[in-house]
Design a protein around this motif. Structure first.
Motif, short mmCIF file in Angstrom:
data_model
loop_
_atom_site.label_atom_id
_atom_site.label_comp_id
_atom_site.label_asym_id
_atom_site.label_seq_id
_atom_site.Cartn_x
_atom_site.Cartn_y
_atom_site.Cartn_z
N LEU A 98 0.82 -1.22 -0.02
CA LEU A 98 -0.01 0.08 0.08
C LEU A 98 0.85 1.27 0.06
O LEU A 98 0.60 2.30 -0.45
N LEU A 99 1.93 1.30 0.75
CA LEU A 99 2.64 2.44 1.03
C LEU A 99 3.98 2.52 0.11
O LEU A 99 4.30 3.52 -0.34
N GLY A 100 4.35 1.35 -0.32
CA GLY A 100 5.69 1.48 -1.27
C GLY A 100 5.12 1.23 -2.86
O GLY A 100 5.94 1.87 -3.60
N ILE A 101 4.13 0.96 -2.87
CA ILE A 101 3.83 0.73 -4.62
C ILE A 101 2.35 1.68 -4.92
O ILE A 101 2.50 2.33 -5.81
N VAL A 102 1.33 1.32 -4.22
CA VAL A 102 -0.05 1.86 -4.49
C VAL A 102 0.09 3.46 -4.18
O VAL A 102 -0.35 4.38 -5.17
N MET A 103 0.82 3.89 -3.10
CA MET A 103 0.83 5.43 -2.86
C MET A 103 1.81 6.08 -3.96
O MET A 103 1.19 7.15 -4.42
N PRO A 104 2.92 5.64 -4.11
CA PRO A 104 3.86 6.07 -5.27
C PRO A 104 2.83 6.27 -6.46
O PRO A 104 2.93 7.34 -7.47
N LEU A 105 2.21 5.12 -6.99
CA LEU A 105 1.44 5.26 -8.22
C LEU A 105 0.14 6.15 -8.20
O LEU A 105 -0.06 6.94 -9.28
N MET A 106 -0.29 6.36 -7.05
CA MET A 106 -1.40 7.29 -6.82
C MET A 106 -0.91 8.69 -6.98
O MET A 106 -1.76 9.60 -7.87
N VAL A 126 2.63 18.22 -10.13
CA VAL A 126 3.08 16.99 -9.17
C VAL A 126 3.12 17.20 -7.77
O VAL A 126 2.68 16.60 -6.91
N LEU A 127 2.96 18.79 -7.42
CA LEU A 127 2.73 18.88 -6.23
C LEU A 127 1.13 18.84 -5.53
O LEU A 127 0.89 18.26 -4.87
N ILE A 128 0.44 19.16 -6.65
CA ILE A 128 -1.11 18.80 -6.21
C ILE A 128 -1.53 17.27 -6.18
O ILE A 128 -2.07 16.87 -5.44
N GLY A 129 -0.74 16.76 -7.19
CA GLY A 129 -0.88 15.05 -6.92
C GLY A 129 -0.39 14.53 -5.58
O GLY A 129 -1.00 13.84 -4.99
N ALA A 130 1.08 15.14 -5.29
CA ALA A 130 1.30 14.82 -4.03
C ALA A 130 0.33 15.09 -2.71
O ALA A 130 0.18 14.44 -1.76
N ASP A 169 0.52 9.66 6.05
CA ASP A 169 0.44 11.34 6.03
C ASP A 169 2.24 11.42 6.13
O ASP A 169 2.39 12.50 5.65
N GLY A 170 2.97 10.64 6.97
CA GLY A 170 4.31 10.99 7.08
C GLY A 170 5.25 10.57 5.99
O GLY A 170 5.85 11.47 5.35
N LEU A 171 4.61 9.54 5.39
CA LEU A 171 5.67 8.99 4.19
C LEU A 171 5.21 9.90 2.96
O LEU A 171 6.22 9.83 1.96
#
Length: 247
Positions: A98-106, A126-130, A169-171
């Motif tokens: 969830l955090l290492g694959i899904v979140m960066p893809l999102m 990129v900023l808005i996406g983050a 939220d932190g990552l």
């Protein structure tokens, strides 16, 4: 000073209403508590009834930032307390996906959608996406808690949503800071500042410090329970104090 009293009355009154009617709202309506809080803020703010204007209390951006920080800290401790003991260590593979694959893809997908659909500059997109990538723990809490959630969502799914919303939220911070640095700093300073200050200091060192504080607090709490020096009613106070301490 009247603005301060209005703020306190608004927060206290809203918490009282949501505490008394939260179950009814979840059972009978699709409206969540965070949405009601947002609506109440708009109504009492300068855009509608003008009962509260944060600008009169000082720097409204700073006030909102600090209030959001405190709210987020309390919400994250609430998420941690809601999870079963040892959940992260037992489900590290799920969290890693969830955090290492899904979140960066999102992050990538969200940034590209903003860039292609809205036509904004690349690094702004990129900023808005983050910003929109992390699952908000406050909103997630309203989804995974209560009778409706317990009847309709399996416990493993509720725990996964809670854990993911707490961790990301932190990552997600490096994903937010990187485009900000690109937009505001000379190119030669971006990577070094991002790696040393954001990744190492704020993420790695911050997580290590929080883990130490949590470990010590847990050991102290168990010691106090064994010695009988603490009442059960003090758990809420301890949780609130811990959430403010780690800020």
């Amino acid at each position: 000073m009247s603005e301060l009293y209005v703020s306190l009355a608004a927060v206290g009154g809203l918490l009282l209403v949501l505490g008394m009617l939260g179950g009814l709202l979840k059972e009978r309506t699709p409206v969540s508590e965070p949405f009601i809080a947002l609506l109440a803020g708009v109504l009492i703010g300068p855009a509608v009834f003008r009962l509260l204007d944060l600008a009169k209390l000082g720097n409204e951006t700073l006030i909102l930032e600090e209030a959001a920080l405190v709210t987020l800290g309390i919400a994250l401790v609430g998420v941690a307390l809601r999870l079963p003991v040892g959940y992260a260590s037992r489900n590290w593979q799920l969290l890693a996906v969830l955090l290492g694959i899904v979140m960066p893809l999102m992050w990538i997908v969200s940034g590209l959608m903003v860039y292609l659909v809205l036509g904004l500059p690349f690094w702004v997109s990129v900023l808005i996406g983050a910003i929109i990538t992390p699952t908000d723990p406050v909103v997630a809490s309203s989804i995974v808690s209560g009778g409706v959630a317990e009847r309709n969502l399996p416990a493993p799914l509720r725990c996964a949503i809670s854990a993911e919303s707490g961790f990301n939220d932190g990552l997600a911070l490096p994903f937010v800071v990187l485009p900000v640095l690109v937009l505001t700093r000379p190119p030669g300073e971006v990577l070094g500042h991002w790696l040393t200050h954001t990744v190492l200091l704020e993420i790695v060192a911050g997580a290590a410090l929080a883990a130490i504080i949590g470990y010590v607090a847990g050991k102290t709490l168990r010691w106090a329970e064994r010695k009988g020096t603490m009442e059960r009613t003090s758990l809420l106070t301890v949780s609130l104090a811990l959430s403010l301490t780690v800020l």
